[in-house]
Design an enzyme around this catalytic site. Structure first.
Site, mmCIF file in Angstrom:
data_model
loop_
_atom_site.group_PDB
_atom_site.id
_atom_site.type_symbol
_atom_site.label_atom_id
_atom_site.label_comp_id
_atom_site.label_asym_id
_atom_site.label_seq_id
_atom_site.Cartn_x
_atom_site.Cartn_y
_atom_site.Cartn_z
ATOM 1 N N GLY A 84 0.827 -1.192 0.000
ATOM 2 C CA GLY A 84 0.000 0.000 0.000
ATOM 3 C C GLY A 84 0.862 1.243 0.000
ATOM 4 N N ILE B 194 2.339 2.954 2.420
ATOM 5 C CA ILE B 194 3.576 2.894 3.209
ATOM 6 C C ILE B 194 4.565 1.923 2.588
ATOM 7 C CG2 ILE B 194 4.559 2.344 5.463
ATOM 8 C CD1 ILE B 194 1.886 3.262 6.699
ATOM 9 N N ARG C 4 -2.357 -7.438 -1.507
ATOM 10 C CA ARG C 4 -3.619 -7.389 -2.243
ATOM 11 C C ARG C 4 -3.436 -7.008 -3.694
ATOM 12 N NH1 ARG C 4 -6.987 -3.941 2.326
ATOM 13 N NH2 ARG C 4 -7.084 -5.581 3.923
ATOM 14 N N THR D 213 6.773 -2.729 11.200
ATOM 15 C CA THR D 213 6.269 -1.416 11.618
ATOM 16 C C THR D 213 4.763 -1.326 11.396
ATOM 17 O OG1 THR D 213 6.798 -0.497 9.432
ATOM 18 C CG2 THR D 213 8.433 -0.194 11.182
ATOM 19 N N GLU E 182 1.470 -5.500 22.976
ATOM 20 C CA GLU E 182 1.919 -4.142 23.282
ATOM 21 C C GLU E 182 1.180 -3.562 24.504
ATOM 22 O OE1 GLU E 182 1.917 -0.174 20.545
ATOM 23 O OE2 GLU E 182 2.745 -2.006 19.660
ATOM 24 N N HIS F 153 6.794 1.863 19.249
ATOM 25 C CA HIS F 153 5.710 2.305 18.371
ATOM 26 C C HIS F 153 5.898 3.774 17.963
ATOM 27 C CE1 HIS F 153 1.417 1.050 17.184
ATOM 28 N NE2 HIS F 153 1.819 2.005 16.371
ATOM 29 N N GLY G 88 6.452 4.756 14.701
ATOM 30 C CA GLY G 88 6.308 4.881 13.259
ATOM 31 C C GLY G 88 5.839 6.241 12.790
#
Length: 310
Positions: free
Chosen positions: A155, A157, A177, A226, A257, A275, A277
């Site tokens: 996608g 990212i 996908r 990530t 987490e 976390h 990102g």
């Protein structure tokens, strides 16, 4: 006036947008709310701005009451939201795609460099004041030029990470996908020197990286995550590292987490970040403002900017 509940601190720019649309209440807890606390906090709300650690499901919507019109999740992923259950109750769900693409891709590539070039290990050596001297065999890592990066989930990212990797001379394979130019997941694992995860968390991708997947990777390969922690079976990852089945891993997200598999914590071949990102001032502000604008639009009887369809 509409009641807007915000489950945790958000930047002032976003609060200002919300304040023009209704009365804003921000949770003072400074931590994730328990389900009971969350349900009590949102009671009577017309709109809720939620975080990825909030479980936003049918029980949550029922606790808010029949006036709930919109739930704005401040994240791209919405695995914490039961979208069909909210849709059944007439609640619009939104997320924050696009605005965090570059920040997350930067972080993913930073982790890739950190684990392949042993940067965390080198920093720990210096901070511990361990004696050292330069020599040609000291802390040798793995170069990237000519190596293959396998991107799982192509996608926005994933494509942004690919662009960065190409600048470093890496070859790209991807699966997901998008069928155009993609390879099978099995082929990707077999060919890649680095596997970077960017797929959403779904029932199909939970523990996508399990013991079998790790055995299918090259012995000298690295794993970077990530996206969402549960895409990786952390116990299986620890087993694979202990057995030397892969060379290392870099994780920004975790299966349970904020807990981390204890066996990963002491390993020099693992890079960990909490976390981060999307954690730039600019990006987190843009995410919160987009969520706020979605809320304002729905409360004004308009279509939201980034709706999640059931």
């Amino acid at each position: 006036m509409a009641k807007i509940a915000v489950t945790r601190w958000i930047p002032d720019d976003a609060v200002k947008v919300l304040a023009e649309a209704g009365d804003v209440a921000v949770s003072p807890a400074g931590r994730p709310l328990t389900p009971a606390e969350l349900h009590e906090f949102v009671a009577g709300a017309d709109a809720v701005v939620g975080m990825l650690h909030d479980r936003l499901d049918g029980a949550f919507a029922d606790a808010a009451g029949p006036g709930l019109k919109v739930v704005a999740n401040v994240a791209v992923g919405y695995d914490n939201v039961d979208v069909p259950a909210l849709a059944e109750r007439g609640v619009v769900v939104t997320n924050t795609p696009g605005v965090l693409t570059d920040a997350t891709a930067d972080l993913a590539f930073g982790l890739l460099l950190a684990v392949t070039r042993r940067l965390g290990e080198g920093e720990r050596l210096l901070r511990s004041r361990t004696p050292w001297s330069f020599h040609l065999g000291f802390l040798l890592g793995s170069g990237l030029q000519g190596k293959t990066l396998g991107i799982v989930g192509y996608g926005q990212i994933g494509r942004a990470v690919a662009k960065r990797a190409e600048a470093f001379g890496m070859e790209i394979v991807h699966s997901g996908r998008s069928k155009r130019g993609s390879v099978s997941f099995e082929e990707l694992l077999a060919r890649s020197d680095v596997v970077s995860l960017h797929c959403p968390l779904t029932p199909e991708t939970r523990h996508l990286i399990d013991a079998a997947a790790l055995r299918a990777m090259k012995p000298g390969a690295y794993l970077v995550n990530t996206t969402r922690g549960p895409v990786v079976d952390e116990a299986a990852l620890a087993d694979a590292l202990e057995a030397g089945e892969i060379a290392g891993a870099a994780l920004d997200v975790f299966e349970k987490e904020p807990e981390v598999e204890p066996r990963l914590l002491g390993r020099d071949d693992v890079v960990l970040s909490p976390h981060l990102g999307s954690a730039t001032v600019e990006t987190r502000t843009a995410m919160a403002v987009l969520a706020a604008r979605n809320v304002a639009a729905v409360l004004a009887g308009q279509s939201p900017l980034t709706e999640v369809k059931p």
